[in-house]
Structure formats: C-alpha cells, structure tokens
Scaffold this motif. Structure first.
Motif, mmCIF file in Angstrom:
data_model
loop_
_atom_site.group_PDB
_atom_site.id
_atom_site.type_symbol
_atom_site.label_atom_id
_atom_site.label_comp_id
_atom_site.label_asym_id
_atom_site.label_seq_id
_atom_site.Cartn_x
_atom_site.Cartn_y
_atom_site.Cartn_z
ATOM 1 N N UNK A 171 0.767 -1.147 -0.038
ATOM 2 C CA UNK A 171 0.035 0.151 -0.208
ATOM 3 C C UNK A 171 0.870 1.291 -0.086
ATOM 4 N N UNK A 172 1.785 1.117 0.940
ATOM 5 C CA UNK A 172 2.841 2.418 0.925
ATOM 6 C C UNK A 172 3.565 2.446 -0.528
ATOM 7 N N UNK A 173 3.858 1.507 -1.291
ATOM 8 C CA UNK A 173 4.491 1.554 -2.490
ATOM 9 C C UNK A 173 3.697 2.165 -3.303
ATOM 10 N N UNK A 174 2.299 1.758 -3.395
ATOM 11 C CA UNK A 174 1.522 2.173 -4.283
ATOM 12 C C UNK A 174 0.800 3.397 -4.219
ATOM 13 N N UNK A 175 0.971 4.064 -3.062
ATOM 14 C CA UNK A 175 0.827 5.484 -2.713
ATOM 15 C C UNK A 175 1.938 6.464 -3.285
ATOM 16 N N UNK A 176 3.119 6.125 -3.073
ATOM 17 C CA UNK A 176 4.374 6.620 -3.501
ATOM 18 C C UNK A 176 4.346 6.716 -4.938
ATOM 19 N N UNK A 177 3.996 5.547 -5.453
ATOM 20 C CA UNK A 177 3.879 5.435 -7.062
ATOM 21 C C UNK A 177 2.929 6.418 -7.629
ATOM 22 N N UNK A 178 1.874 6.679 -6.893
ATOM 23 C CA UNK A 178 0.913 7.561 -7.296
ATOM 24 C C UNK A 178 1.191 8.920 -7.084
#
Length: 62
Positions: A11-18
């Motif tokens: 979830x943290x990686x997805x938020x960063x990518x966004x």
C-alpha cells in the motif's frame, strides 16, 4: 509476522507511485503552459502593427 507487513508495504509503495505520477503530470502541465506562454509572447512581439489604413479593402480579383 512478515505476512502482515507485506500488504502495508504494498500500500505504501502504491501511494508513493501515485504521488510520483501526479508530480510528473503536474510538471508536464506546467511545461506545456510555459511553452504556450512563450509562443504567445513571441507571436505578439514578432509582428509590428499594420500601418494606418491597411487592411481596409479586400481585393478578390481572380
């Protein structure tokens, strides 16, 4: 225990990518606006105003 950490990391990686995607999109929009402003300024200053009376008649002979 590692199985409970994996979803949080994903979830943290997805938020960063966004966030990175949004930042890149904003930079592209700002760059496009800057180019448009530069083109508009160049077009406005490139051609001097027409002399008085010019453009009053239209010659449509063929």
């Amino acid at each position: 225990m590692s199985s409970s950490i994996a979803p949080a990391v994903q979830m943290q990686a997805a938020g960063f990518a966004q966030s990175v995607g949004v930042a890149v999109a904003r930079q592209q929009i700002d760059a496009g606006k800057a180019v448009a402003d530069l083109v508009a300024q160049t077009a406005a200053s490139a051609s001097p105003p027409a002399p008085a009376g010019q453009g009053q008649r239209l010659d449509i002979r063929v």
